[in-house]
Design an enzyme around this catalytic site. Structure first.
Site, short mmCIF file in Angstrom:
data_model
loop_
_atom_site.label_atom_id
_atom_site.label_comp_id
_atom_site.label_asym_id
_atom_site.label_seq_id
_atom_site.Cartn_x
_atom_site.Cartn_y
_atom_site.Cartn_z
N GLU A 1 56.97 35.03 23.10
CA GLU A 1 58.26 34.50 23.56
C GLU A 1 59.40 34.89 22.61
O GLU A 1 60.52 35.15 23.06
CB GLU A 1 58.19 32.97 23.70
CG GLU A 1 57.21 32.49 24.76
CD GLU A 1 57.45 33.07 26.13
OE1 GLU A 1 58.62 33.38 26.46
OE2 GLU A 1 56.47 33.24 26.89
N MET B 1 53.81 42.05 24.30
CA MET B 1 54.77 41.72 25.35
C MET B 1 54.22 41.93 26.76
O MET B 1 54.97 41.86 27.73
CB MET B 1 56.06 42.53 25.15
CG MET B 1 56.80 42.20 23.86
SD MET B 1 57.05 40.42 23.58
CE MET B 1 58.13 40.02 24.96
N HIS C 1 59.20 42.49 29.28
CA HIS C 1 57.75 42.63 29.35
C HIS C 1 57.36 44.11 29.30
O HIS C 1 58.09 44.98 29.76
CB HIS C 1 57.21 42.00 30.63
CG HIS C 1 57.07 40.52 30.53
ND1 HIS C 1 57.23 39.67 31.60
CD2 HIS C 1 56.79 39.72 29.46
CE1 HIS C 1 57.05 38.43 31.21
NE2 HIS C 1 56.78 38.44 29.91
N HIS D 1 61.02 38.05 23.55
CA HIS D 1 62.08 37.89 24.55
C HIS D 1 63.36 37.37 23.89
O HIS D 1 64.46 37.83 24.20
CB HIS D 1 61.65 36.90 25.63
CG HIS D 1 60.57 37.41 26.53
ND1 HIS D 1 60.62 38.65 27.13
CD2 HIS D 1 59.41 36.83 26.95
CE1 HIS D 1 59.54 38.81 27.89
NE2 HIS D 1 58.80 37.73 27.78
N ASP E 1 55.43 24.41 35.54
CA ASP E 1 54.60 24.17 36.73
C ASP E 1 53.35 23.37 36.46
O ASP E 1 52.40 23.41 37.24
CB ASP E 1 54.21 25.52 37.36
CG ASP E 1 53.47 26.43 36.36
OD1 ASP E 1 53.38 26.05 35.18
OD2 ASP E 1 52.99 27.48 36.79
N ALA F 1 23.33 52.69 21.39
CA ALA F 1 22.06 52.25 21.94
C ALA F 1 21.97 52.69 23.39
O ALA F 1 22.98 52.74 24.10
CB ALA F 1 21.93 50.73 21.84
N HIS G 1 61.19 27.82 25.14
CA HIS G 1 60.65 26.57 25.66
C HIS G 1 59.16 26.73 25.96
O HIS G 1 58.75 27.71 26.58
CB HIS G 1 61.38 26.18 26.95
CG HIS G 1 62.86 26.04 26.78
ND1 HIS G 1 63.74 26.10 27.84
CD2 HIS G 1 63.63 25.83 25.67
CE1 HIS G 1 64.98 25.94 27.40
NE2 HIS G 1 64.93 25.79 26.08
N ALA H 1 26.38 49.30 22.89
CA ALA H 1 26.09 48.48 24.06
C ALA H 1 25.03 49.18 24.90
O ALA H 1 24.95 50.42 24.92
CB ALA H 1 27.35 48.25 24.88
#
EC number: 3.4.24.-
Length: 469
Positions: free
Chosen positions: A221, A238, A230, A224, A177, A383, A198, A335
């Site tokens: 990939e 994944m 997934h 897969h 795309d 902190a 690909h 943090a």
């Protein structure tokens, strides 16, 4: 050919045409709705499926597809398009569908042998041939390290896994795309296209965190190509959405190890006996690394992740640190937020970063000694800023320091022992934050609510209480 007949048949398959239902409170553009329609049609509809099983009957409604997508990514399941759902849709990702019924093949597939071949058919102009070769070899090694699989490279002929770079329509009836969006796709084990991987050559591939790291994309990939679907685990390799991770010290997450070993069994050459697990927020033994508020939202850091807890959210959202800030390390020590300055500070080792909102402030990271700490200090454990006094407490081992935010200097008479000034909370602090006149100190699986005014512990809670458990 049978593939041509299949593709011809698919041209008559169901395609999304009804309007995408949207949340009334969301300000979505026509472009947003078009993106959502394309996303669902491509990744949650069997009509997008280039290979495998056709499902023409009982095609799910758009609302159902939205619910499937929201459920997969752990979002609030409404069946309506909203900002959170759209944010996921806009993230760069793998082109393989997420839900099994829309995937390339209807059942789990694996290679019938452990000795497999691969061939790099062509190259991207973004990298040298040697850089591509190394990235592909390293990405395959991720999987062979934890299984009995062996990969041998072929220079000519047909290999089990044919690796290639292409743009738009590139010969498999499953076009790319353009820049961003879908980065790559791979076919599960099998004949012909089986195993082939690909990459979209409209992407900018790299060996670091610029563009898209070829090793990270390829390792996903190849999962897969070996038969994995997934994963819903955001810490998994994944997981469908791309997140950069440091490649020099990459260790395959436990979720992926478990998945691939179900197919091929364990190997005997794993250089990493410990594989990172995704933390469970309601684990009764949960400890955390750091906690801070950021414009009213709590951010709770643990290993490679942080949970986002917002007053309007019904559940804590788990996110990879690198998905927000690729420049930050994989793990943080401490943090805190300074609300008046609209700044939050994140610490790791001898360095710290400042955030304005979610943006890293220029000229950071800086060194701890720039705050006045001795250069021998290796790290901050926790902190917390006290808005009533303008002081920030920095905890390190069994001691703490007081820092004057206005003067930007350490107060005299410090460090002092934690056990003397905050009796009962233990001799170390993992994380801390302030809220409504109380300091909350985290030590292992416990948090201590400490009244600033009475200077005593008022409640002892489980650490996971902060995550609504």
């Amino acid at each position: 050919s049978s593939l041509s007949v299949l593709v011809l048949s698919l041209s008559f398959a169901y395609c999304l045409s009804a309007p995408v239902p949207q949340d009334e409170d969301s300000e979505l553009t026509p472009g947003d709705l078009q993106l959502a329609e394309h996303y669902l049609n491509r990744l949650y509809s069997s009509s997008s499926n280039p290979v495998g099983m056709l499902r023409m009957k009982n095609v799910n409604s758009i609302e159902t597809k939205l619910k499937e997508m929201q459920s997969f990514f752990g979002l609030e399941v409404t069946g309506k398009l909203n900002e959170d759902t759209l944010d996921i849709m806009k993230q760069p990702r793998c082109g393989v569908p997420d839900v099994g019924q829309y995937n390339f093949f209807p059942r789990k597939l694996k290679w019938p042998r452990n000795n497999l071949t691969y061939r790099i058919v062509n190259y991207t102009p973004d990298l040298s041939t040697s850089e591509v070769d190394r990235a592909i070899k390293k990405a395959l090694k991720v999987w062979s390290d934890v299984t009995p699989l062996n990969f041998t490279r072929l220079r000519t002929g047909t290999a089990d896994i044919m690796v290639s770079f292409g743009k738009k329509e590139h010969g498999d009836y499953y076009p790319f795309d353009g820049p961003d969006g879908l980065l790559a796709h791979a076919f599960p084990p099998g004949e012909k296209l089986g195993g082939d991987t690909h990459f979209d050559d409209d992407e900018m591939f790299s060996t670091d965190n610029k563009g898209y790291n070829l090793f990270v994309v390829a390792a996903h990939e190849f999962g897969h190509a070996l038969g994995l679907d997934h994963s819903r685990d955001p810490g998994s390799l994944m997981f469908p959405v791309y997140t950069y991770t440091e490649t020099s010290r990459f260790v395959l997450p436990d979720d992926d190890v478990q998945g691939i070993q179900v197919l091929y069994g364990p190997g005997n050459r794993d250089p990493h006996p410990k594989h990172p697990k995704t933390p469970e927020k309601c684990d009764p033994d949960l400890s955390i690394d750091a906690i801070t508020e950021l414009r009213g939202e709590k951010m709770i850091f643990k290993d490679r992740f942080f949970w986002r807890v917002h007053p309007q959210m019904t559940d804590a959202e788990l996110v990879l640190i690198k998905s927000f800030w690729p420049e930050l390390p994989n793990k943080l020590d401490a943090a805190y937020e300074h609300p008046a300055k609209d700044l939050s500070y994140l610490f790791r080792g001898k360095k710290f970063w400042a955030l304005n909102g979610y943006d890293i402030v220029e000229d950071y990271p800086k060194k701890l000694h720039e705050l006045g700490f001795p250069k021998t200090l290796k790290a901050i454990d926790a902190a917390v800023y006290n808005k009533d006094t303008g002081k920030t407490f920095f905890f390190t081992e069994d001691s703490y320091w007081s820092f004057d935010e206005e003067a930007r200097t350490l107060d005299k008479g410090f460090p002092r022992l934690i056990s003397e000034d905050f009796p009962g909370i233990g001799e170390k602090v993992d994380a801390a934050y302030q809220r409504n006149g109380y300091l909350y100190f985290f030590n292992g699986a416990l948090q201590f609510e400490y009244s600033i005014w009475s200077q005593r512990i008022t409640r002892i809670l489980k650490t996971n209480f902060v995550l609504m458990c």
